[in-house]
Design an enzyme around this catalytic site. Structure first.
Site, mmCIF file in Angstrom:
data_model
loop_
_atom_site.group_PDB
_atom_site.id
_atom_site.type_symbol
_atom_site.label_atom_id
_atom_site.label_comp_id
_atom_site.label_asym_id
_atom_site.label_seq_id
_atom_site.Cartn_x
_atom_site.Cartn_y
_atom_site.Cartn_z
ATOM 1 N N ASP A 51 -45.062 28.860 12.082
ATOM 2 C CA ASP A 51 -44.069 29.938 11.963
ATOM 3 C C ASP A 51 -44.758 31.250 11.566
ATOM 4 O OD1 ASP A 51 -44.631 29.251 9.356
ATOM 5 O OD2 ASP A 51 -42.534 28.988 8.741
ATOM 6 N N SER A 52 -46.098 31.192 11.395
ATOM 7 C CA SER A 52 -46.871 32.432 11.248
ATOM 8 C C SER A 52 -46.752 33.274 12.518
ATOM 9 C CB SER A 52 -48.346 32.116 10.964
ATOM 10 O OG SER A 52 -48.834 31.143 11.868
ATOM 11 N N ASP A 90 -43.860 24.001 13.527
ATOM 12 C CA ASP A 90 -43.191 24.263 12.248
ATOM 13 C C ASP A 90 -41.678 24.284 12.413
ATOM 14 O OD1 ASP A 90 -44.828 24.555 9.989
ATOM 15 O OD2 ASP A 90 -45.477 26.559 10.611
ATOM 16 N N LYS A 120 -43.838 20.081 11.438
ATOM 17 C CA LYS A 120 -44.301 20.312 10.075
ATOM 18 C C LYS A 120 -43.160 20.926 9.284
ATOM 19 C CE LYS A 120 -47.564 23.604 8.986
ATOM 20 N NZ LYS A 120 -46.785 24.530 8.130
ATOM 21 N N GLU A 122 -42.079 22.476 5.258
ATOM 22 C CA GLU A 122 -42.571 22.917 3.949
ATOM 23 C C GLU A 122 -41.751 22.285 2.830
ATOM 24 O OE1 GLU A 122 -42.758 27.201 3.581
ATOM 25 O OE2 GLU A 122 -44.073 27.403 5.329
ATOM 26 N N GLU A 189 -51.997 24.409 1.175
ATOM 27 C CA GLU A 189 -52.348 25.824 1.364
ATOM 28 C C GLU A 189 -52.641 26.499 0.038
ATOM 29 O OE1 GLU A 189 -49.750 27.962 3.998
ATOM 30 O OE2 GLU A 189 -50.680 29.904 3.520
HETATM 31 O O1 KIV Z 1 -47.495 28.830 10.044
HETATM 32 C C1 KIV Z 1 -48.692 28.598 9.869
HETATM 33 O O2 KIV Z 1 -49.581 29.183 10.510
HETATM 34 C C2 KIV Z 1 -49.062 27.607 8.875
HETATM 35 C C3 KIV Z 1 -50.513 27.479 8.527
HETATM 36 C C4 KIV Z 1 -50.894 28.579 7.630
HETATM 37 C C5 KIV Z 1 -50.835 26.148 7.956
HETATM 38 O O3 KIV Z 1 -48.234 26.945 8.347
#
Ligand code: KIV
Length: 271
Positions: A51-52, A90, A120, A122, A189
């Protein structure tokens, strides 16, 4: 050790075996077809549609604004490119916090509409019911502890997490809970290296770090940071393998100059 050419397709079993054999796991973010193709061809074990994307692709300050539809668009583009890598997507902010049914529904959309291999999510104890429900539907889940950027307004800063004992103890407990719930791997992280080491040594599943030191089972970076597309972001944990910002900037200036100078196109570049 370089790319393991014997692995034709990375699966959760392959990743588990890598941990068992002491082979480090490589992971990088990807958001589009063309870059994902290069990373897959190069032998990346895991591609994370993070989600970055909210920051590096859309220009938002945080990861909070990106939507499930936008994540699906990025993930489907990445999956179309890959032959070998394991693709994890994510669950974006707002697509799972309501309850475990919402988390499962969002996961089902990702799996059906993108062809990705896992998700993934959080958090620790507070999302454990969702983790169990998603795994019971047959979807591999990667956990994410430590600095969890979707909670940035709760933390208030992007500083190193779990430096105090209480937070470190909670992280250790959460990691154990995620493993017991059935996660195939966990991302840690921005936490102290020795705490990450303790997690990696305690857990049987692979532990992948970003700013979590050298003792974990694998490493992940955001592709824009690794390739030096971002100039401003310079945390201590980042190693840049290229300075693409400068290369692209210079190439772009050259292109502009060539057009202005009537150098491009030349006789052999026209019909
Ligand atoms: O969204 C992302 O890029 C991440 C990484 C920083 C692990 O969750």
């Amino acid at each position: 050790m370089s790319v393991n050419k014997e692995i034709r397709r990375v699966t959760t079993h392959v990743l588990q075996k890598m941990k068992h054999d002491g082979e480090r796991i490589s992971m990088l973010t990807a958001y589009d077809f063309s870059m994902a193709k290069i990373f897959d061809d190069a032998g990346m074990d895991i591609l994370l549609v993070g989600d970055s994307a909210s920051n590096v692709m859309a220009g938002h300050e945080t990861t909070l604004p990106i939507t499930l539809d936008q994540m699906i668009y990025h993930a489907a583009s990445v999956v179309r490119a890959i032959k070998r890598s394991f693709v994890v997507v994510d669950l974006p902010f707002g697509s799972y916090q309501g309850n475990s049914k919402e988390a499962l529904n969002s996961t089902i959309r990702i799996m059906k509409e993108t062809g990705a291999h896992g998700i993934k999510i959080e958090g620790g104890e507070e999302i454990i019911e969702s983790v169990k429900r998603i795994i019971s539907a047959g979807v591999p889940v990667m956990g994410h502890l430590g600095l969890t950027p979707q909670s940035i307004y709760k933390f208030g800063t992007y500083a190193v997490r779990a430096t105090e004992d209480a937070e470190a103890q909670k992280l250790l407990k959460d990691a154990q809970l995620l493993q017991e719930a059935g996660c195939f791997a966990i991302v840690l992280e921005k936490i102290p290296a020795l705490l990450a080491k303790q997690v990696a040594e305690t857990l049987e599943i692979p532990v992948i770090g970003i700013g979590a030191g050298k003792y974990v089972d694998g490493q992940v970076l955001v592709m824009h940071d690794m390739l030096g597309i971002n100039k401003e972001f310079k945390p201590r944990f980042l190693r840049r393998y290229l300075n693409l910002y400068d290369d692209i900037y210079n190439a772009t200036q050259q292109y502009i100059n060539d057009i202005k100078d009537r150098d491009f196109p030349n006789d052999s570049e026209q019909y």
